[in-house]
Scaffold this active site. Structure first.
Site, PDB file in Angstrom:
ATOM      1  N   HIS A 109     -17.863 -19.209  11.551  1.00 32.09           N
ATOM      2  CA  HIS A 109     -17.951 -20.359  12.465  1.00 32.09           C
ATOM      3  C   HIS A 109     -18.145 -19.930  13.927  1.00 32.09           C
ATOM      4  O   HIS A 109     -18.266 -20.787  14.807  1.00 32.09           O
ATOM      5  CB  HIS A 109     -16.714 -21.248  12.352  1.00 32.09           C
ATOM      6  CG  HIS A 109     -16.554 -21.882  11.001  1.00 32.09           C
ATOM      7  ND1 HIS A 109     -17.528 -22.681  10.432  1.00 32.09           N
ATOM      8  CD2 HIS A 109     -15.548 -21.809  10.080  1.00 32.09           C
ATOM      9  CE1 HIS A 109     -17.123 -23.087   9.226  1.00 32.09           C
ATOM     10  NE2 HIS A 109     -15.933 -22.563   8.992  1.00 32.09           N
ATOM     11  N   ASP A 152     -19.493 -19.634   1.272  1.00 34.32           N
ATOM     12  CA  ASP A 152     -18.223 -20.260   1.658  1.00 34.32           C
ATOM     13  C   ASP A 152     -18.354 -21.779   1.489  1.00 34.32           C
ATOM     14  O   ASP A 152     -19.441 -22.335   1.610  1.00 34.32           O
ATOM     15  CB  ASP A 152     -17.927 -19.919   3.125  1.00 34.32           C
ATOM     16  CG  ASP A 152     -16.539 -20.327   3.558  1.00 34.32           C
ATOM     17  OD1 ASP A 152     -15.634 -19.479   3.559  1.00 34.32           O
ATOM     18  OD2 ASP A 152     -16.360 -21.523   3.908  1.00 34.32           O
ATOM     19  N   HIS A 171     -17.326 -24.063   3.441  1.00 35.34           N
ATOM     20  CA  HIS A 171     -17.651 -24.711   4.716  1.00 35.34           C
ATOM     21  C   HIS A 171     -19.032 -24.254   5.181  1.00 35.34           C
ATOM     22  O   HIS A 171     -19.410 -23.092   4.975  1.00 35.34           O
ATOM     23  CB  HIS A 171     -16.610 -24.344   5.777  1.00 35.34           C
ATOM     24  CG  HIS A 171     -15.208 -24.731   5.402  1.00 35.34           C
ATOM     25  ND1 HIS A 171     -14.373 -23.890   4.694  1.00 35.34           N
ATOM     26  CD2 HIS A 171     -14.511 -25.873   5.612  1.00 35.34           C
ATOM     27  CE1 HIS A 171     -13.216 -24.497   4.495  1.00 35.34           C
ATOM     28  NE2 HIS A 171     -13.270 -25.709   5.035  1.00 35.34           N
ATOM     29  N   ASP A 201     -13.496 -20.256  -1.004  1.00 35.92           N
ATOM     30  CA  ASP A 201     -12.773 -21.533  -0.941  1.00 35.92           C
ATOM     31  C   ASP A 201     -13.469 -22.680  -1.684  1.00 35.92           C
ATOM     32  O   ASP A 201     -13.046 -23.830  -1.568  1.00 35.92           O
ATOM     33  CB  ASP A 201     -12.456 -21.928   0.518  1.00 35.92           C
ATOM     34  CG  ASP A 201     -13.605 -21.709   1.471  1.00 35.92           C
ATOM     35  OD1 ASP A 201     -14.714 -21.356   1.006  1.00 35.92           O
ATOM     36  OD2 ASP A 201     -13.400 -21.882   2.692  1.00 35.92           O
TER      37      ASP A 201
END
Ligand SMILES: [Zn+2]
Ligand SMILES: [Zn+2]
Ligand SMILES: [Zn+2]
Length: 447
Positions: free
Chosen positions: A112, A151, A153, A240
């Site tokens: 991020h 991931d 996200h 995740d």
């Protein structure tokens, strides 16, 4: 266990002394349980599998990748430099031929963290994969590199860093941004004017299971990789998507992750998220490690695994089939540079650093260029760092973009508009931070 086909290097860095707070899901146990699991399974007794120590990333490695305002030291700790250094170690092992594949299991994570850094967003300060890739390019020359972010996200930081780079393909699979942080990663986000089609977003519906992920790999990821023909494939390996993860809503399993890794066949994996730290992460990481080593992973099972309960609905099957078709149609129509050569293309961005509570406003301009990634100019304002300018002359910049960048630096020094100016000049390997009196000699009377 069968004889591993590959030499695999594993780098651990649990970062004992770095945490957002004591109960935060992004904490050192994420790696301690994995370490125990790999040892118990005898992974390090396999021929060809070896553990290596991370490097510590030098400030220049961060300076060539990010505009850190006001400085690298202000936005990183030693743990961040070692996590990025773990990724650098993975790259060195692979590039020097010491191993055929490497997995950097490090934290804090990085995907991020964007081009500009004022603080921490989504548990990330600096982008470990990007620091690693730019290290590779500095040491081993320009490469075509694909990053596949698995991931849950959206890898919005990595997307931001490579938005204008035609030599980096960024593919992100993630839970649809309408249902999960950071809320971006839609299929119309396809890259800047010099790199249209080099960003591929695959937003998946909540409750996507193994079948959905593997369909996307077969129908979208592998055909686009085949078309791009990268020198290196990097997996931004977030675990995740697991069905038991406490902060997401997907139904992926350890077997699914191992199979995905086998299909993708990355040269290097770098750990990102994964917050079911005891019941899932050790098994997912074990499955991936065995797949990377090229050995049997069929026995790997997380506790309580029931594939019947996790089967995705026919509606999700259909949705994903249509999504794959739409993404491939859009990909085949992209690729050309858009806009007028030599003109600047601008976009405005508002960025929120959720972990640190910082709001940033940016105007980003890139020179439309058919010969290089284009001169990049970013004006950035945040409460702590007002009036910042970042100038990037990219790797392999053409003469025009390099000269325009150096001219812009001179103009900006005299403009009395900026508190901090940063230069990333990849052609001359020059990284500058200018503040206070180094800017206009008259500026001290005005500020
Ligand atoms: Zn992703
Ligand atoms: Zn994540
Ligand atoms: Zn150029």
């Amino acid at each position: 266990m069968s004889e591993p086909a590959n030499k695999l290097g594993i780098i651990f860095f649990p970062a004992y002394d770095w945490a957002i707070d004591a109960t935060h899901p992004e904490r050192e146990e994420r790696l301690l349980y994995t370490q125990d699991q790999l040892r118990e399974e005898g992974v390090f007794d396999l021929p060809g599998v070896r553990e290596y120590k991370p490097e510590i990333a030098k400030p220049a490695a961060i300076e060539r990748t990010h505009f850190c305002f006001p400085s690298v030291a202000a936005v990183t700790t030693e743990s961040h430099l070692i996590a990025a250094g773990g990724a650098i170690k993975a790259a060195q092992l692979v590039m020097e031929g010491e191993v055929s594949k490497a997995f950097a299991m490090v934290r804090p994570p990085g995907h991020h963290a964007m081009k500009v850094v004022h603080g921490n967003r989504g548990f990330c300060n600096i982008n470990n994969e990007a620091v690693m890739i730019e290290f590779i390019r500095e040491q081993y020359g320009q490469k075509k590199i694909a990053i596949v972010d698995t991931d849950c996200h959206h890898g919005d930081g990595t997307q931001d860093i490579y938005w204008h780079d035609p030599n980096t393909l960024f593919i992100s699979l993630h839970q649809d941004g309408r249902t999960l942080y950071p809320g971006s990663g839609f299929i119309h986000e396809r890259g800047g004017p010099n790199a249209v089609g080099r960003t591929i977003n695959i937003p998946l519906p909540p409750q996507t299971s193994d079948a959905g992920f593997l369909t996307v790999i077969d129908e979208v990821v592998l055909p686009i990789l085949e078309d791009f023909k990268p020198d290196l494939i990097i997996n931004s390996a977030g675990q995740d998507n697991h069905y038991s993860d406490p902060i997401t809503n997907m139904n992926f399993s350890a077997q699914g992750y191992a199979r995905l890794n086998e299909k993708l066949n990355p040269d290097i994996a770098v750990l990102e998220g994964g917050y079911a730290i005891q019941g899932a992460l050790p098994y997912v990481n074990l499955g991936i490690v065995l797949a990377m080593a090229g050995t049997d992973y069929s026995h790997v099972r997380e506790p309580g695994y029931n594939p019947e309960q996790l089967r995705q609905s026919p509606q999700i099957d259909n949705y994903i089939k249509n999504l794959c078709r739409d993404i491939m149609t859009s990909y085949r129509q992209s690729h050309q540079t858009t806009g007028r050569d030599g003109q600047f293309d601008a976009r405005h961005k508002s960025i929120y650093y959720d972990t640190d509570g910082i709001s940033e406003e940016q105007t980003e301009k890139v020179m439309v260029c058919s010969s290089c990634a284009g001169l990049l100019l970013i004006e950035s304002q945040a409460a702590a760092n007002q009036r910042c300018l970042g100038i990037e002359i990219p790797v392999d910049a053409c003469r025009r973009c390099r000269e325009a960048g150096l001219r812009r630096l001179d103009e900006a020094k005299n403009a009395m508009r900026y508190q901090i100016i940063k230069l990333i000049n990849r052609v001359d390997r020059e990284y500058l931070t200018l503040t206070g009196e180094e800017l206009s000699p008259r500026s001290k009377y005005f500020f």
